[in-house]
Design an enzyme around this catalytic site. Structure first.
Site, short mmCIF file in Angstrom:
data_model
loop_
_atom_site.label_atom_id
_atom_site.label_comp_id
_atom_site.label_asym_id
_atom_site.label_seq_id
_atom_site.Cartn_x
_atom_site.Cartn_y
_atom_site.Cartn_z
N ASP A 46 0.82 -1.21 0.00
CA ASP A 46 0.00 0.00 0.00
C ASP A 46 0.85 1.27 0.00
O ASP A 46 0.67 2.16 0.83
CB ASP A 46 -0.93 0.03 1.22
N GLU A 97 -11.56 0.41 -1.59
CA GLU A 97 -10.81 0.81 -0.39
C GLU A 97 -9.64 1.69 -0.81
O GLU A 97 -9.54 2.13 -1.95
CB GLU A 97 -10.31 -0.45 0.35
#
Length: 493
Positions: free
Chosen positions: A25, A193
């Site tokens: 991420d 997300e």
């Protein structure tokens, strides 16, 4: 000694991944001629790694923003899959800001005037379970906002993005939040997300992944109003490449005006490795990432002011799987050697005192030496640790230390010997080789040359992280002394 992976090809180009290591991420910003990256660290301590680059290809680790996980007591034991999920890194009002989520406790913020320096104590700004992947936006009109996603495992739902008006210093919200993107209303959308929020060319932009870690894709969404409605478009997919799940990352601009997108690819035991994609804008103002929306394997380097090749390097990154206690490890007088105190434990997956490193490439060989000075039953060695694990090292028995190699093939399964124990009377050299496909082979030299112990073992990922290359010492009392851990490229296919 050859580095396990170098992205810079030395001819003005680079190859992906730019970081063949588990930096999940990634979020990246540019400040002047410099670029800074942070990433999810989950239950690793210290957390929130900070990396620096001048060309988006060659990176070095410069520190961590989070020295210990909060709440302190909650993380005294390994909480696999918990801790720091997808963070956002920003530079605003002369300071660096990281907003990060803990899915069991809420959203935190920490700041610093120097990414490689000291960061403030994390402040909980949005308490709650299931709040994940936050990103702030300081609007050009002076207002401040924060958007985040939701973890179904914690709150029972996901696939939506919620935004709040915030105080300018991010100390708290000014309202109760508004759903600005409902993924259920987007055809084919699932597991929306990881939003990253920007302003560009008169639009508000949200870059957000969908579809899940291993087989997902990347959305870009735009709106003329900060709170929407947002128009979505898929801008990056696997296509006919081998780069699965290309998504969840950051758009960054260089001083030369170029746009680039960084994202991860899930490579199982190797973790979530980082790719760099060129990004342009089409005639309708939408981003075009990679090669017409598919990842590139090789490309020219970004046009930046500095082109000095610098392989991934910097501060050696050692992490624990939980908050450590003082004195668990100390430096030995001879350079990079370590002394680990023996700590109670049987299953390495449950032990907080495993000192670990990320796997740094597809083919790796790691070597060290170990001397065990401890009570009966103590163990110390070198491991590749995931949901299953294998290790090689010493065990203290009534007649003296023996060399052992053991594995635990599944979660909860007890360790078993994969080779007969061998008595030793001196410090032992240990090695593990990780070959293509994360196949591990363990070896030792007790004075008669290198010998392989046990069969090849498939390394496995941990919970949301790649496998850990680790050192450990377990037992009721005593210590183990390790020589420098030497990591280099391996020639084994």
């Amino acid at each position: 000694m050859t580095a396990p992976w170098t992205a810079d090809t030395g001819d003005g180009h680079y190859r992906n991944p730019i970081l063949y290591a588990d930096f999940s991420d990634p979020d990246v910003i540019g400040v002047g001629d410099d670029f800074f990256m942070t990433a999810s660290s989950f239950n690793r301590v210290p957390g929130l790694p900070l990396l620096h680059s001048t060309d988006l290809v060659n990176w070095r680790l410069v520190g961590h923003a989070l020295e210990r996980l909060r709440p302190e007591d909650f993380y005294r034991t390994p909480r696999h899959g918990c801790g720091v999920w997808a963070p956002a890194l920003r530079h605003h009002d002369g300071r660096f800001w990281i907003v990060y989520p803990d899915p069991d406790h809420g959203i935190y913020v920490t700041t610093s005037d120097d990414p490689a320096g000291t960061w403030t104590e994390p402040r909980l700004i949005l308490p709650g379970s299931g709040l994940i992947d936050p990103c702030p936006l300081w609007d050009d009109d002076g207002n401040t906002y924060l958007v985040h996603g939701w973890a179904k495992s914690r709150c029972g739902f996901n696939n939506r993005l919620t935004a709040y008006r915030m105080r300018p210093d991010l100390t708290g919200p000014l309202d109760t939040g508004t759903v600005i993107v409902d993924g259920d209303s987007i055809p084919g959308c699932r597991t929306l997300e990881g939003p990253k929020w920007y302003q560009h060319d008169g639009w508000y932009w949200i870059f957000a992944p969908g579809g899940g870690v291993q087989h997902g894709w990347q959305y870009a969404m735009r709106s003329r109003d900060v709170l929407g409605p947002y128009e979505p478009r898929i801008v990056l997919t696997q296509g006919d490449t081998t780069v699965n799940g290309p998504h969840q990352g950051a758009w960054v601009q260089t001083p030369a005006g170029e746009s680039w997108f960084l994202h991860f690819q899930d490579l199982h035991a190797y973790g979530r490795v980082v790719h760099l994609q060129p990004m342009t804008w089409d005639g309708n103002g939408w981003p075009v990432i990679g090669d017409r929306g598919a990842p590139v394997r090789r490309h020219r380097k970004p046009a930046t002011t500095t082109h000095t090749p610098r392989p991934f390097a910097g501060t050696p990154e050692w992490t624990w799987p939980a908050n450590p206690e003082p004195g668990w490890s100390t430096r030995l007088p001879d350079a990079d050697g370590l002394r680990l105190l023996c700590r109670p434990g049987d299953d390495l997956r449950k032990a907080p005192a495993v000192l670990g490193r990320r796997l740094p490439g597809p083919r790796v060989r790691a070597e060290t030496t170990v001397h065990l000075d401890a009570g009966i039953g103590a163990r110390a060695g070198l491991t590749v640790l995931g949901q299953a694990y294998c290790w090689i090292g010493l065990e203290q028995r009534p007649g003296g230390p023996v060399l052992v190699c053991r594995t635990a093939d599944a979660a909860g399964e007890a360790e078993r010997d994969v080779s007969p124990p061998v008595p030793v009377d001196r410090p032992v050299r240990l090695a593990v080789t990780v070959a293509d496909g994360a196949i591990t082979r363990f070896a030792a030299d007790s004075g008669t040359g290198w010998t392989q112990y046990g069969p090849p073992v498939q390394a496995t990922p941990g919970h949301w992280i790649g496998a850990t290359l680790g050192l450990f010492a377990l037992g009721s009392h005593g210590h183990a002394d390790f020589g420098p851990l030497v990591i280099a490229a391996s020639e084994e296919p």
